[in-house]
Write an enzyme that holds these catalytic residues in place. Structure first.
Site, PDB file in Angstrom:
ATOM      1  N   HIS A  95       0.828  -1.226   0.000  1.00  0.00           N
ATOM      2  CA  HIS A  95       0.000   0.000   0.000  1.00  0.00           C
ATOM      3  C   HIS A  95       0.857   1.268   0.000  1.00  0.00           C
ATOM      4  O   HIS A  95       0.405   2.310   0.460  1.00  0.00           O
ATOM      5  CB  HIS A  95      -0.951   0.043   1.199  1.00  0.00           C
ATOM      6  N   SER A 103      16.339  20.962 -15.998  1.00  0.00           N
ATOM      7  CA  SER A 103      15.197  21.776 -16.369  1.00  0.00           C
ATOM      8  C   SER A 103      15.704  23.012 -17.087  1.00  0.00           C
ATOM      9  O   SER A 103      16.791  23.505 -16.804  1.00  0.00           O
ATOM     10  CB  SER A 103      14.435  22.172 -15.101  1.00  0.00           C
ATOM     11  N   LYS A 129      17.416  21.079 -10.938  1.00  0.00           N
ATOM     12  CA  LYS A 129      16.663  19.848 -11.191  1.00  0.00           C
ATOM     13  C   LYS A 129      17.476  18.736 -11.824  1.00  0.00           C
ATOM     14  O   LYS A 129      18.374  18.962 -12.610  1.00  0.00           O
ATOM     15  CB  LYS A 129      15.474  20.158 -12.114  1.00  0.00           C
ATOM     16  N   ASN A 165      15.848  15.405 -13.468  1.00  0.00           N
ATOM     17  CA  ASN A 165      14.574  14.717 -13.682  1.00  0.00           C
ATOM     18  C   ASN A 165      14.765  13.310 -14.230  1.00  0.00           C
ATOM     19  O   ASN A 165      15.617  13.096 -15.096  1.00  0.00           O
ATOM     20  CB  ASN A 165      13.709  15.522 -14.669  1.00  0.00           C
ATOM     21  N   GLU A 177      10.272   8.055 -16.914  1.00  0.00           N
ATOM     22  CA  GLU A 177       8.929   8.580 -17.231  1.00  0.00           C
ATOM     23  C   GLU A 177       8.508   8.246 -18.658  1.00  0.00           C
ATOM     24  O   GLU A 177       7.349   7.910 -18.915  1.00  0.00           O
ATOM     25  CB  GLU A 177       8.906  10.098 -17.020  1.00  0.00           C
ATOM     26  N   TYR A 211      -8.957 -14.265 -45.781  1.00  0.00           N
ATOM     27  CA  TYR A 211      -8.369 -12.924 -45.810  1.00  0.00           C
ATOM     28  C   TYR A 211      -9.406 -11.845 -46.091  1.00  0.00           C
ATOM     29  O   TYR A 211     -10.321 -12.006 -46.900  1.00  0.00           O
ATOM     30  CB  TYR A 211      -7.266 -12.874 -46.887  1.00  0.00           C
TER      31      TYR A 211
END
Ligand code: ARG
Length: 464
Positions: free
Chosen positions: A155, A276, A282, A284, A289, A316
């Protein structure tokens, strides 16, 4: 551009012609189309369907086309209907009648099916070996951290102490299954549709075993109607790819979390992070991501391939032409993600101090208090109650459980005295490294177990 077929005399509306053309997409299958055509032409000659001289002329011209394609001097004409008609047109332009003879006993329907299988077999093998490389990269990182303490979470709440290696090996367990899925998909894709014709094979005396063998397939496909209409291998690739990307996106999410100031468990190295344009401080985790983001696109490809075929009658239908754009996108995305994921893992710089400190707060040893009581004969639910009381007392006193004195224990629960547990014994039992070390059953985080698991996975990643 002239079509291989003629329907009426007025021809296709040029806008429809452009709309129906798939060459901009399936031109990518040029090498596979030439390979399939070479095997087909060779077989036509051996079977006496074509005179030996025509077959030889075809094979050598196709080989010439293959090297031109490899060097980049041959590219499919964008005005062609598809890559198959481009190749036949090119052969005809160069060889005349011999070129016009190549299509005996085949159809573009089995041609495109064989091209796709040839393409997919390579893609499955690449994805499998890319998954193994990802495992190897993770093992390289895990190797030195079988005793590096960190919190394990459920959790997203601190739960029990584990090690960094153990957590990383959980990633490997998932990737091992992914590698298996790509291997399974490859084995099932390993059938040659060539010779299935449009849907019902051919009345010519083809040797399908010979072309299958020539092209490196383990056998010819079993049913011509199925072989020309089936795109299961595309779906299987995209399904295995979706599961892989689901895993990679989970791992990448952990990298994103861990590299935040709030966790601070790892730094993403300069090879995989960006700064950045406005905030000079920064760093990152962009690589993580972007991989996380690519997952959605791969799931989309799987859904496209499934919906494309749903309700499509045998055999087909031209709808199937739409399979390639989705498939190629999924394959390219998988190749790119696996390559960058391995580099990302290599770039991670763990902060051992932050991980250990995080494991030391949050009462990760609470379950072990209950387990010690269980070992002394106390029923688990009662032991759980005493351990919970111990945690509450620690919270109010600002202590860790290992700091509790004998009189604290007496105040918490009579079960400690009944079990004969003294404060020193409890403190030793709750040492976090000891907590991890005694979880040495199969699948557990104990350093001896994770070392064995690293060795097992090394052998797995090295094998075919
Ligand atoms: N471009 C077609 C495809 O990708 C090739 C097969 C065309 N067959 C046909 N009967 N029109 O599916």
């Amino acid at each position: 551009m002239a079509k291989l077929w003629e329907v009426g005399s007025s021809g296709l509306d040029p806008r429809v012609d452009a709309f129906l053309s798939s060459v901009a997409v399936d031109g990518r299958l040029l090498a596979e189309d030439l390979e399939g055509s070479i095997a087909h032409a060779r077989m036509l000659g051996k079977q006496g369907i074509l005179p030996a001289a025509s077959a030889e002329a075809l094979v050598s011209e196709l080989e010439a086309l293959r090297s031109e394609a490899a060097s980049g001097s041959l590219v499919p004409d964008p005005k062609a209907e598809d890559v198959h008609s481009f190749v036949e047109g090119e052969l005809t332009r160069r060889l005349g009648d011999a070129g016009r003879a190549v299509h005996a006993g085949r159809s573009r329907n089995d041609q495109v099916a064989v091209d796709l299988r040839l393409f997919l077999k390579k893609a499955f093998a690449r994805a499998r070996s890319g998954s193994l490389s990802a495992i190897s990269a993770i093992l390289d990182l895990a190797e030195g951290h079988t005793a590096t303490l960190m919190p394990g979470y459920t959790h997203l709440q601190r739960a029990q102490p584990v090690t960094f290696a153990f957590h990383l090996l959980a990633w490997c367990a998932a990737l091992e299954r992914d590698a298996g899925r790509f291997a399974d998909g490859l084995a099932r894709a390993d059938e040659c549709p060539l010779g299935s014709g449009a849907l019902a094979g051919s009345g010519l005396p083809l040797d399908r075993e010979a072309t299958a063998k020539d092209l490196g397939f383990c056998r010819p496909s079993r049913n011509a109607m199925d072989a020309t209409a089936d795109r299961d291998a595309c779906v299987e690739y995209a399904a295995a790819a979706s599961t892989l990307l689901m895993h990679l996106s989970r791992f990448c999410e952990e990298v994103v979390l861990w590299s935040s100031e709030e966790f601070g468990f790892v730094k993403v190295g300069p090879a995989c992070s960006t700064g950045s344009s406005i905030m000079p401080q920064k760093r990152n985790p962009d690589t993580a991501e972007v991989i996380r983001g690519k997952a959605g696109r791969v799931f989309g490809g799987l859904v496209s391939l499934l919906v494309l075929q749903k309700g499509l009658p045998l055999a087909y239908g031209r709808d199937l032409q739409e399979d390639k754009e989705a498939l190629f996108d999924v394959v390219d995305t998988v190749d790119g993600c696996l390559e960058s994921f391995a580099i990302l893992v290599k770039s991670l710089e763990p902060n051992l101090e932050r991980m250990r400190r995080a494991a030391e707060t949050g009462f990760l040893e609470a379950t072990d208090i209950a387990e010690l009581l269980v070992l002394k004969g106390i029923p688990f639910r009662s032991a759980y109650g005493a351990a919970k009381q111990a945690v509450l007392t620690c919270l109010s006193l600002g202590l860790r459980p290992a700091d509790l004195s004998n009189s604290d224990l007496a105040g918490i629960s009579p079960l400690f005295a009944r079990a004969g547990i003294r404060a020193e014994e409890l403190a030793a039992y709750l040492d976090l490294d000891a907590c991890v070390a005694r979880r040495n059953g199969t699948g557990g985080p104990a350093p001896e177990r994770t070392r064995d698991e690293i060795a097992r996975l090394r052998a797995f990643a090295a094998g075919w």
